[in-house]
Design a protein around this motif. Sequence first.
Motif, PDB file in Angstrom:
ATOM      1  N   ASN A  58       0.858  -1.176   0.000  1.00 28.15           N
ATOM      2  CA  ASN A  58       0.000   0.000   0.000  1.00 28.15           C
ATOM      3  C   ASN A  58       0.895   1.227   0.000  1.00 28.15           C
ATOM      4  O   ASN A  58       1.791   1.340   0.831  1.00 28.15           O
ATOM      5  CB  ASN A  58      -0.897   0.006   1.238  1.00 28.15           C
ATOM      6  N   LEU A  59       0.665   2.121  -0.939  1.00 28.54           N
ATOM      7  CA  LEU A  59       1.432   3.364  -1.018  1.00 28.54           C
ATOM      8  C   LEU A  59       0.667   4.533  -0.426  1.00 28.54           C
ATOM      9  O   LEU A  59       1.250   5.582  -0.152  1.00 28.54           O
ATOM     10  CB  LEU A  59       1.781   3.682  -2.482  1.00 28.54           C
ATOM     11  N   THR A  60      -0.621   4.386  -0.241  1.00 27.65           N
ATOM     12  CA  THR A  60      -1.461   5.477   0.209  1.00 27.65           C
ATOM     13  C   THR A  60      -0.978   6.084   1.517  1.00 27.65           C
ATOM     14  O   THR A  60      -0.673   5.363   2.466  1.00 27.65           O
ATOM     15  CB  THR A  60      -2.932   5.028   0.330  1.00 27.65           C
ATOM     16  N   ALA A  61      -0.835   7.388   1.514  1.00 24.23           N
ATOM     17  CA  ALA A  61      -0.475   8.177   2.698  1.00 24.23           C
ATOM     18  C   ALA A  61       0.891   7.829   3.287  1.00 24.23           C
ATOM     19  O   ALA A  61       1.180   8.189   4.427  1.00 24.23           O
ATOM     20  CB  ALA A  61      -1.555   8.082   3.771  1.00 24.23           C
ATOM     21  N   GLN A  62       1.737   7.141   2.517  1.00 27.07           N
ATOM     22  CA  GLN A  62       3.099   6.910   2.997  1.00 27.07           C
ATOM     23  C   GLN A  62       3.833   8.248   2.981  1.00 27.07           C
ATOM     24  O   GLN A  62       3.519   9.126   2.169  1.00 27.07           O
ATOM     25  CB  GLN A  62       3.834   5.911   2.096  1.00 27.07           C
ATOM     26  N   PRO A  63       4.833   8.433   3.853  1.00 25.20           N
ATOM     27  CA  PRO A  63       5.604   9.680   3.816  1.00 25.20           C
ATOM     28  C   PRO A  63       6.251   9.881   2.445  1.00 25.20           C
ATOM     29  O   PRO A  63       6.822   8.958   1.863  1.00 25.20           O
ATOM     30  CB  PRO A  63       6.661   9.476   4.905  1.00 25.20           C
ATOM     31  N   LEU A  64       6.123  11.076   1.921  1.00 22.88           N
ATOM     32  CA  LEU A  64       6.610  11.418   0.593  1.00 22.88           C
ATOM     33  C   LEU A  64       8.074  11.026   0.409  1.00 22.88           C
ATOM     34  O   LEU A  64       8.437  10.392  -0.580  1.00 22.88           O
ATOM     35  CB  LEU A  64       6.406  12.916   0.349  1.00 22.88           C
ATOM     36  N   GLN A  65       8.931  11.385   1.358  1.00 26.20           N
ATOM     37  CA  GLN A  65      10.356  11.105   1.208  1.00 26.20           C
ATOM     38  C   GLN A  65      10.638   9.609   1.192  1.00 26.20           C
ATOM     39  O   GLN A  65      11.520   9.147   0.479  1.00 26.20           O
ATOM     40  CB  GLN A  65      11.174  11.792   2.302  1.00 26.20           C
ATOM     41  N   TYR A  66       9.862   8.831   1.942  1.00 27.89           N
ATOM     42  CA  TYR A  66      10.019   7.385   1.911  1.00 27.89           C
ATOM     43  C   TYR A  66       9.739   6.854   0.501  1.00 27.89           C
ATOM     44  O   TYR A  66      10.478   6.013  -0.018  1.00 27.89           O
ATOM     45  CB  TYR A  66       9.098   6.691   2.916  1.00 27.89           C
ATOM     46  N   LEU A  67       8.673   7.342  -0.123  1.00 29.74           N
ATOM     47  CA  LEU A  67       8.329   6.880  -1.472  1.00 29.74           C
ATOM     48  C   LEU A  67       9.412   7.257  -2.483  1.00 29.74           C
ATOM     49  O   LEU A  67       9.768   6.453  -3.347  1.00 29.74           O
ATOM     50  CB  LEU A  67       6.968   7.442  -1.889  1.00 29.74           C
ATOM     51  N   GLY A 146      10.706   9.684   5.390  1.00 32.01           N
ATOM     52  CA  GLY A 146      11.695   8.665   5.072  1.00 32.01           C
ATOM     53  C   GLY A 146      11.477   7.352   5.802  1.00 32.01           C
ATOM     54  O   GLY A 146      12.130   6.359   5.508  1.00 32.01           O
ATOM     55  N   VAL A 147      10.544   7.322   6.760  1.00 30.98           N
ATOM     56  CA  VAL A 147      10.241   6.102   7.509  1.00 30.98           C
ATOM     57  C   VAL A 147       8.811   5.697   7.167  1.00 30.98           C
ATOM     58  O   VAL A 147       7.881   6.475   7.386  1.00 30.98           O
ATOM     59  CB  VAL A 147      10.400   6.316   9.034  1.00 30.98           C
ATOM     60  N   PRO A 148       8.607   4.491   6.629  1.00 31.70           N
ATOM     61  CA  PRO A 148       7.273   4.113   6.163  1.00 31.70           C
ATOM     62  C   PRO A 148       6.295   3.798   7.290  1.00 31.70           C
ATOM     63  O   PRO A 148       6.691   3.382   8.379  1.00 31.70           O
ATOM     64  CB  PRO A 148       7.532   2.860   5.335  1.00 31.70           C
ATOM     65  N   ASN A 149       5.019   3.981   6.967  1.00 28.52           N
ATOM     66  CA  ASN A 149       3.945   3.493   7.837  1.00 28.52           C
ATOM     67  C   ASN A 149       3.916   1.978   7.720  1.00 28.52           C
ATOM     68  O   ASN A 149       4.072   1.436   6.621  1.00 28.52           O
ATOM     69  CB  ASN A 149       2.579   4.015   7.373  1.00 28.52           C
ATOM     70  N   LEU A 150       3.696   1.301   8.826  1.00 28.24           N
ATOM     71  CA  LEU A 150       3.491  -0.138   8.801  1.00 28.24           C
ATOM     72  C   LEU A 150       2.013  -0.462   8.993  1.00 28.24           C
ATOM     73  O   LEU A 150       1.548  -1.527   8.579  1.00 28.24           O
ATOM     74  CB  LEU A 150       4.321  -0.826   9.884  1.00 28.24           C
ATOM     75  N   ALA A 151       1.287   0.452   9.597  1.00 30.88           N
ATOM     76  CA  ALA A 151      -0.133   0.242   9.862  1.00 30.88           C
ATOM     77  C   ALA A 151      -0.886   0.052   8.551  1.00 30.88           C
ATOM     78  O   ALA A 151      -0.728   0.834   7.621  1.00 30.88           O
ATOM     79  CB  ALA A 151      -0.705   1.430  10.625  1.00 30.88           C
ATOM     80  N   GLY A 152      -1.658  -1.015   8.487  1.00 32.94           N
ATOM     81  CA  GLY A 152      -2.475  -1.273   7.320  1.00 32.94           C
ATOM     82  C   GLY A 152      -1.720  -1.819   6.126  1.00 32.94           C
ATOM     83  O   GLY A 152      -2.304  -1.995   5.059  1.00 32.94           O
ATOM     84  N   GLN A 153      -0.447  -2.108   6.297  1.00 34.06           N
ATOM     85  CA  GLN A 153       0.339  -2.603   5.168  1.00 34.06           C
ATOM     86  C   GLN A 153      -0.078  -4.031   4.834  1.00 34.06           C
ATOM     87  O   GLN A 153      -0.523  -4.782   5.705  1.00 34.06           O
ATOM     88  CB  GLN A 153       1.837  -2.544   5.484  1.00 34.06           C
ATOM     89  N   GLN A 154       0.072  -4.394   3.580  1.00 34.32           N
ATOM     90  CA  GLN A 154      -0.255  -5.744   3.131  1.00 34.32           C
ATOM     91  C   GLN A 154       0.623  -6.749   3.885  1.00 34.32           C
ATOM     92  O   GLN A 154       1.846  -6.598   3.918  1.00 34.32           O
ATOM     93  CB  GLN A 154      -0.005  -5.879   1.629  1.00 34.32           C
ATOM     94  N   PRO A 155       0.034  -7.774   4.508  1.00 29.83           N
ATOM     95  CA  PRO A 155       0.834  -8.690   5.340  1.00 29.83           C
ATOM     96  C   PRO A 155       1.909  -9.453   4.578  1.00 29.83           C
ATOM     97  O   PRO A 155       3.044  -9.549   5.048  1.00 29.83           O
ATOM     98  CB  PRO A 155      -0.205  -9.629   5.949  1.00 29.83           C
ATOM     99  N   ALA A 156       1.595  -9.999   3.413  1.00 29.41           N
ATOM    100  CA  ALA A 156       2.601 -10.767   2.672  1.00 29.41           C
ATOM    101  C   ALA A 156       3.757  -9.866   2.261  1.00 29.41           C
ATOM    102  O   ALA A 156       4.920 -10.270   2.317  1.00 29.41           O
ATOM    103  CB  ALA A 156       1.980 -11.444   1.454  1.00 29.41           C
ATOM    104  N   TYR A 157       3.439  -8.643   1.838  1.00 26.17           N
ATOM    105  CA  TYR A 157       4.488  -7.689   1.476  1.00 26.17           C
ATOM    106  C   TYR A 157       5.349  -7.349   2.695  1.00 26.17           C
ATOM    107  O   TYR A 157       6.576  -7.321   2.606  1.00 26.17           O
ATOM    108  CB  TYR A 157       3.891  -6.413   0.887  1.00 26.17           C
ATOM    109  N   LEU A 158       4.720  -7.097   3.832  1.00 26.34           N
ATOM    110  CA  LEU A 158       5.458  -6.725   5.044  1.00 26.34           C
ATOM    111  C   LEU A 158       6.345  -7.876   5.509  1.00 26.34           C
ATOM    112  O   LEU A 158       7.490  -7.658   5.912  1.00 26.34           O
ATOM    113  CB  LEU A 158       4.489  -6.294   6.147  1.00 26.34           C
TER     114      LEU A 158
END
Length: 195
Positions: A58-67, A146-158
């Motif tokens: 999931n890329l939604t609402a991730q910190p811009l610099q992280y992306l 620069g540090v990604p959100n982990l909340a709501g991230q796809q489990p297999a991807y994480l």
Amino acid sequence: MKNILFSMAALLLLTACSEESGPTQPAYDLAAGKAIAEADCAACHGMDGRGKTSEIPNLTAQPLQYLVDAMHAYRDGRRLHAALQDMTTGMSEADMGNIAAYYASQAPLVHEESQKPVDASQQSGLAVAAMCEECHGEKGISTTQGVPNLAGQQPAYLIASTLQNTSGTRGHEDMGELLTELDQVDVEKMAMYFA
């Protein structure tokens, strides 16, 4: 003469104080980012930034610099994914910034499950996830560029990305060192908790 010198000094101080200090953020074009996302990214990440399968992040609402940093890592070969390496190789810095700004501006994931108290099956994941919160924020919601959100991230991807960090194949040495105490089961519990 003293009044003129005093007035000039005061004017210089006021001018200096009125200017913002620190680096300025580049201006991003969300419409351009949306157009590129629609052409190149939406098939996997959707226009709303939600990965189409559990292996796609999931890329939604991730910190811009992280992306932006992630796109650089794919382009430079520090992250391995043939399609993303090919895609980012041809992108300008402006394109990367515009795409990142577009996805960063999307609404964050909100799950009804995240509003409920942690149940017994999630408790072991909570214990593992607690070690992540110092950098990734309370409940995995990052407040640091620069540090990604982990909340709501796809489990297999994480799970996959955490194991890549553990083995050192993702190019983030500090993460590998932090994760050395976790085994596969711990990683899976953590991923399910954040998911």
